[in-house]
Design an enzyme around this catalytic site. Structure first.
Site: not given
Length: 489
Positions: A260, A265, A272, A283, A342, A344, A346
């Site tokens: 990933k 993010d 967030k 991230d 959020d 995201e 996946r």
């Protein structure tokens, strides 16, 4: 640093020519007295224990300067809880810590009563590497400190050949960890998806890997609608990186590693909280660890085919950003209702997992800082492991033990699927809060029916926060040992 193996015995430690001698002393079993096996060092050890200056407890160290009849001017005794690889590694970390800021040019290390096996070699290399690391990429004023020109593993003469080979392998793993750590520690305005693509291309050039970096038009042509839904709110363009290492025959099924790569993010429209949002540059630690693993693999050269897939983009709020309630079509053709922007990671991973099918892989492992729920479940010590295949899970658990890069297997029971039901699409991208790490894994599992699959949630271990904020380079060691075991190395 130049790592080498030197032949000596415990009795010969006083004659070792080094600027610093590190002696790891495991706690003796039963009523046996503590002993190193060299008269001068034993006398110093006994005196320190009697005077209370030292104790055979994990984490304790004793710095000794210019002992009579000992050639090394600096000696560090470090206690190990026992002789296990985990305890010895902790003691080596403590020993190098005792020299922090004053690391001499030549450091030699000896473990009392232990053979110079691969675990010890890797522990020495990684402890030295960690002790010498200072972030300077965007902090040129930082004092990088001294780095030893040479680090020696002291061992029996019969162990020299094996120790040298083990040190070479350990250095490759350390280099991979270093690459992962270097990329992840960079700020998001430097480490962009474009930058990750450049790093992959450079890795291909220097290590003979086949690298392809797909830009937005190529990603659109593939039909990666879930991936693009995350990327569409950002000014920074996305990249889809494919790296191929061929260590076996062209027809041999590869192992595929998927990382990933969300380089920052914000949470998107589901923004967030501001607190600690700076850490969302981490991230992309999954992508960084896959890059690092490919570097280690390219240096060790196992007889196995390995492919890395890295979907990378930013998750930003804007007038173009995906909204909660939007429905997108993934590369697999399955539709997804995005209830929370959020969730995201996946979304970019599911398209990469579908893309992996074209390689007819023997196994696929994805690595992601995927859920805060995994941190709630496991804290900051173990990665969360999910797997559709028991044999694959056992291989990863074994690799984690070898690498001392621990993970813990969590369930994938079919009952968790109910949380992803949607009235408007084949699935929702998020379920209820309870079991969030599991439902995230269940989401990914829906795209992996074609091959044995495992998922490592590294949200709690990919980086540290607080005063020691920074990337760890995990799980490069775990993944590398997994690949080596699959290759029979």
């Amino acid at each position: 640093m130049n790592f080498q193996a030197l032949a000596t015995t415990a009795e010969g430690l006083a004659k070792v020519s080094a600027d610093a001698l590190l002696v790891i002393v495991p706690a003796p079993t039963g009523d046996a007295p503590a002993s190193i096996g060299e008269p001068t060092l034993d006398a110093a050890l006994t005196d320190a224990l009697e005077q209370g200056d030292f104790a055979l407890k994990a984490g304790r160290t004793l710095y000794l300067h210019r002992l009579p009849d000992v050639k090394a001017p600096r000696v560090v005794l470090a206690a190990a809880r026992d002789a296990s690889p985990k305890a010895v590694r902790a003691a080596l970390n403590a020993a190098f810590g005792a020299l922090k800021g004053r690391l001499p040019r030549h450091v030699a290390a000896f473990v009392v009563g232990a053979g110079a096996d691969a675990a010890l070699a890797e522990s020495l290399v990684l402890a030295a590497d960690a002790a010498c690391y200072t972030y300077t990429a965007t902090k040129p004023s930082a004092d990088a400190g001294a780095v030893p020109a040479k680090v020696s593993l002291l061992c029996a003469k019969a162990e020299l050949a094996g120790a040298k080979a083990a040190l070479a392998q350990a250095q490759a793993i350390a280099a991979g960890i270093g690459l992962a750590r270097a990329c992840a520690n960079l700020p998001a305005n430097v480490c962009t998806p474009t930058y990750l693509g450049q790093q992959a291309a450079q890795l291909g050039e220097t290590h003979g890997l086949e690298v392809e970096v797909l830009e937005r038009k190529a990603i659109e042509k593939l039909g990666m609608g879930a991936f693009l839904a995350v990327a569409q709110g950002a000014e920074e363009p996305p990249r889809f990186i494919v790296i191929k290492y061929q260590g076996a025959g062209k027809k041999d099924a590869p192992v595929v590693l998927v990382g990933k790569g969300i380089t920052f993010d914000t949470g998107g429209i589901s923004l967030k909280p501001a607190a600690e949002m700076d850490e969302m540059k981490f991230d992309m630690c999954g992508a960084a660890s896959v890059l690092g693993t490919m570097r280690a693999v390219a240096e060790i050269k196992p007889k196995l085919n390995v492919i890395a897939l890295i979907p990378t983009c930013e998750n930003m709020p804007s007038g173009r950003a995906t909204r909660p309630g939007d429905v997108v079509t993934s590369l697999s053709g399955k539709t997804i209702e995005i209830l929370n922007t959020d969730a995201e990671g996946r979304l970019i991973l599911c398209d990469a997992l579908t893309y992996a099918e074209r390689f007819k892989p023997a196994a696929v492992v994805d690595v992601a800082t995927l859920t805060g729920a995994c941190i709630i479940a496991l804290g900051h010590h173990q990665s969360g492991l999910f797997a559709s295949d028991d044999a694959l899970a056992e291989q990863l658990l074994a690799a984690s033990r070898t690498a001392q890069d621990p993970c813990w297997r969590l369930p994938l029971d079919e009952e968790y699927d109910d949380a992803l039901k949607s009235n408007f699409a084949d699935m929702a991208n998020v379920g209820a809060r309870a079991g969030g790490a599991i439902t995230a894994a269940k989401f990914l599992q829906r795209f992996t029916a074609a091959y044995p699959w495992a998922h490592l949630d590294i949200a709690g271990v990919g980086h540290r926060g607080g005063a020691n904020k920074g990337a760890t380079g995990r799980p490069v060691a775990l993944l590398t040992h997994f690949v080596l075991a699959r290759a029979g190395a």
